[in-house]
Every structure is written in C-alpha cells, then in structure tokens.
Design a protein around this motif. Sequence first.
Motif, mmCIF file in Angstrom:
data_model
loop_
_atom_site.group_PDB
_atom_site.id
_atom_site.type_symbol
_atom_site.label_atom_id
_atom_site.label_comp_id
_atom_site.label_asym_id
_atom_site.label_seq_id
_atom_site.Cartn_x
_atom_site.Cartn_y
_atom_site.Cartn_z
ATOM 1 N N VAL A 285 -2.215 1.029 7.670
ATOM 2 C CA VAL A 285 -2.558 -0.395 7.674
ATOM 3 C C VAL A 285 -2.959 -0.783 9.089
ATOM 4 N N LEU A 286 -4.185 -1.270 9.221
ATOM 5 C CA LEU A 286 -4.717 -1.661 10.526
ATOM 6 C C LEU A 286 -4.692 -3.181 10.643
ATOM 7 N N GLN A 287 -4.279 -3.665 11.789
ATOM 8 C CA GLN A 287 -4.272 -5.103 12.056
ATOM 9 C C GLN A 287 -5.570 -5.472 12.761
ATOM 10 N N HIS A 288 -6.280 -6.437 12.198
ATOM 11 C CA HIS A 288 -7.520 -6.909 12.824
ATOM 12 C C HIS A 288 -7.485 -8.431 12.797
ATOM 13 N N GLY A 289 -7.307 -9.033 13.944
ATOM 14 C CA GLY A 289 -7.107 -10.479 13.982
ATOM 15 C C GLY A 289 -5.779 -10.798 13.330
ATOM 16 N N ASP A 290 -5.792 -11.761 12.409
ATOM 17 C CA ASP A 290 -4.557 -12.116 11.714
ATOM 18 C C ASP A 290 -4.516 -11.533 10.297
ATOM 19 N N GLN A 291 -5.355 -10.542 10.054
ATOM 20 C CA GLN A 291 -5.424 -9.938 8.731
ATOM 21 C C GLN A 291 -5.160 -8.433 8.817
ATOM 22 N N GLN A 292 -4.855 -7.849 7.652
ATOM 23 C CA GLN A 292 -4.580 -6.416 7.584
ATOM 24 C C GLN A 292 -5.602 -5.694 6.708
ATOM 25 N N LEU A 293 -5.923 -4.493 7.124
ATOM 26 C CA LEU A 293 -6.856 -3.622 6.403
ATOM 27 C C LEU A 293 -6.129 -2.329 6.063
ATOM 28 N N ALA A 294 -6.142 -1.955 4.790
ATOM 29 C CA ALA A 294 -5.537 -0.681 4.380
ATOM 30 C C ALA A 294 -6.626 0.377 4.313
ATOM 31 N N LEU A 295 -6.468 1.404 5.121
ATOM 32 C CA LEU A 295 -7.383 2.538 5.121
ATOM 33 C C LEU A 295 -6.703 3.658 4.328
ATOM 34 N N ASN A 322 2.198 -4.765 -3.205
ATOM 35 C CA ASN A 322 2.680 -6.142 -2.997
ATOM 36 C C ASN A 322 1.572 -7.143 -2.693
ATOM 37 N N GLY A 323 0.357 -6.666 -2.404
ATOM 38 C CA GLY A 323 -0.771 -7.569 -2.207
ATOM 39 C C GLY A 323 -0.866 -8.196 -0.845
ATOM 40 N N ASP A 324 -0.068 -7.750 0.110
ATOM 41 C CA ASP A 324 -0.134 -8.320 1.457
ATOM 42 C C ASP A 324 -1.421 -7.942 2.183
ATOM 43 N N VAL A 325 -1.975 -6.785 1.844
ATOM 44 C CA VAL A 325 -3.196 -6.303 2.498
ATOM 45 C C VAL A 325 -4.411 -6.949 1.830
ATOM 46 N N THR A 326 -5.285 -7.531 2.632
ATOM 47 C CA THR A 326 -6.418 -8.291 2.095
ATOM 48 C C THR A 326 -7.671 -7.457 1.875
ATOM 49 N N LEU A 327 -7.738 -6.248 2.437
ATOM 50 C CA LEU A 327 -8.930 -5.409 2.289
ATOM 51 C C LEU A 327 -8.507 -3.945 2.215
ATOM 52 N N LYS A 328 -9.046 -3.230 1.208
ATOM 53 C CA LYS A 328 -8.735 -1.815 1.025
ATOM 54 C C LYS A 328 -10.022 -1.000 1.052
#
Length: 419
Positions: A285-295, A322-328
């Motif tokens: 899970v990468l943090q970019h700004g105030d959002q998270q990206l799951a790689l 859990n849906g916390d990650v906004t982009l996969k």
Amino acid sequence: MISKQLLFFGLFILAVEYYSFVATRTVLRNANSHFQWGLFILYAMLSLAVLWSLWAFPNYGKSAWPSLALKYLVNILIGVFLGKILVAAIMLIGDLLLVIPNVVKFLTQFRSSPADGVPEGARFISRFTFISQTALLLGAALTSGLVYGMTNRYRYQIRRVSVPIPSLPDAFKGLRIVQISDIHSGSFDDPDAVAEGVVSILDQKPDLILFTGDLVNDKAEELAPYLRVFNKLKAPLGVYSVLGNHDYGDYVSWPSDDAKKQNLDQLKQHHAAMGWRLLMNEHVVLQHGDQQLALIGVENWGAKAGFPKYGDLQKATAGLENGDVTLKILLSHDPSHWEAEVRKIYPDIALTLSGHTHGMQFGIDIPGFKWSPVQYIYDQWAGLYEQGNQYLYVNRGFGFIGYQGRLGILPEITVIELA
C-alpha cells in the motif's frame, strides 16, 4: 521411431522447398542454361544452410550464442525460410486457382480453345509465371523486412496513454507511471543501447516504475552484465516488479530441482540488488497525498497455450477487503489473466498491467490500425483495453527473444498518466 510431429515437420519442409524451387525454376526458365545451373547450385546451398539454421536456432537459444556473427546469420537464414513459406503459400493458392480449373476444363472439353490467337496452354503458363514472380517478390520482401527488423531491436518507442479511471481521487490525478516489460536480458548484445533505453525511462520523470515480468530468457546469470544498467531506475514511489513465465527456468533442463530453485532464488536476489521490490502474490500500500494506492503483484498466471498458473490473486489481495484503499493496480505478466479471472472476480481492480505477447515482434502498428499474428491467440495483445470500469494495458516489451529484431512492432516504454 520417428515421432508424428517430426514427420509432419519434415513433410512441411519438403513442401515448402518444392514450391519455392518450382517458383524459382519457372521464373528462370528463359535464362541462359549456365546461369540457371549456377543459381540452382546457390539455391541448393542456401537451402542446406536454412535446414542447418532450423536445427541451430532452438539449440543455441538454450545457451549463450557462440558469436554475434553466428547469431545474426542464423536469424537471417530463419528469415529466408519464412520468406520461402510465403512463396509456398502463394504457389499453393496458384495451384488451386489455375491447375484445378484447367484440369476440369481438359477433362470436359478434351481440347484447347484458342482465345485472341493465344493457345490456352500458353495463357496458363503466362499466369503461372506471373504467380511465381509475385510469390518470389513477396517472399524476398518478407525476408528483407525481417533482416531490416534486426536493426530495430533497440529502437525504444515512448508510448503515452491517459487512463480515465472513474471516481479517481484527486491525489492520484496526474500520477505518472512508467511500465516496462519483457526485458529478456539474455538476448541483449549491446549494453550501451540498453543503457540509452534506461535513460529514456528516467527522462519521463515517473512517480512510479513498474516491471511486468520476464527479466531473463531462462537463467538468472543472464542479467549479470546489466545489473549496473537497470539499478539506475529510480522513482519517488519506488520500482516494483513481478515474475513472468521465462523467469522460473521452466524451459531449461536442470541437473536437479535444487539447481532450478537456486536459479530462481538468485533471480530474486537480482531484483533486490537493483532496488526493485519483487511482488510474489502479495501487495503493498503506497501513500500518495492523503490517499492510498494498493499495488498488487501476482506470479505468472496464464490462461492460454498451457502457460503455468503460479499466481494466486486471492492471496495477493488478502487484507484489502475493508475498502480503505481507493485505487488498486495489478501487475500480472500474462494478459489472458484479465479476462479469465480479474474481470470476473475482482471488479474493484481498476487497472491491470501486463506484457508477455511482445506483439510477436512482428506486425503492423500505426495510428488507427494494428495487426499481428499473435492476435489470433490473445484477444488483448498490445495497448489499452477497457471493459466496464476496468482497464488493461499490454506493453509490447522492452527486449526481444527468438527473432533478434522487431518488424513493425517496436520495443516499448509506456508512460501511463491517471486521469
């Protein structure tokens, strides 16, 4: 005992040689007899060299080539054989179009009927000569094209694509990803040219660099001369990678299972030494700004041509429910994975990145139109594909394998911008 496959291949070669020789003889039938004999001797020598190349090509492909000159010679001779196949195909069609109707006409009329003062037989010969000339011309064009394609193997093409992901968080808008795939370091013979490709990648100033498999042809040792080339790849969010079908060493006869395992372990160490984070059926899970990206990265998983299924997407995505990650974003080497499993079971994976096909390193790839023989095997084989709210991008490959060149389908560096 001769296997059925070997017998079929032998008959195929005989048919190709027969039709190629008939075409050559037809075109030369009015030439000086001494000149004819000289060309026929050269033709026979070339045919023997082509037969040798068909044996040498797979044998040398499993190990280091004895020399660059021999490597290129074998590839040129393979190009000659492919040109002969085209000649044979055209001649066979000519047989069907000319010989069969003429035989039927002969059996029904039992005589020639002149037209415009030209005997039917002469018109038939003229047409057959035209077909022979056309076949040889197109066969020579194909062979020449394949030889020319060997000069394109390091002609890296930057392809820019914008992926409009619905409901993309503002933090990820404009995120710049560089994707490369299918390096096949064992095929390289010019470190300086490869280094220029790496410079081209860095010139794109990516936020994230992703590699989608096939770092080597067979053995981890192939990468050794290029470790100091690829370890220069850096990006603010990191460099991440997955394995492709060639990375496991499945196409080599190893002395033991332990030797094969050691090879794979060494390859994993190479990824780490270059600063690449290898994803083995796992995610980060990468943090970019105030959002998270799951790689998400899976091992090779192929739905076509009997390729192995080492990948485990369920394992790789465990913990993301859990849906916390906004982009996969998924890295999966083989694009057939997308239709077979990703779209059916994981609709929340917005973007899948793949490679594997190379665009077959042969085809037509121009704005508005693309074609390659590989499209008859893979529905998604090059470029961007969309179904519903999910996207797949298939990279055409950074390197090459088998044919030591690229004709029409150039090596690719993809710049993906999220929008």
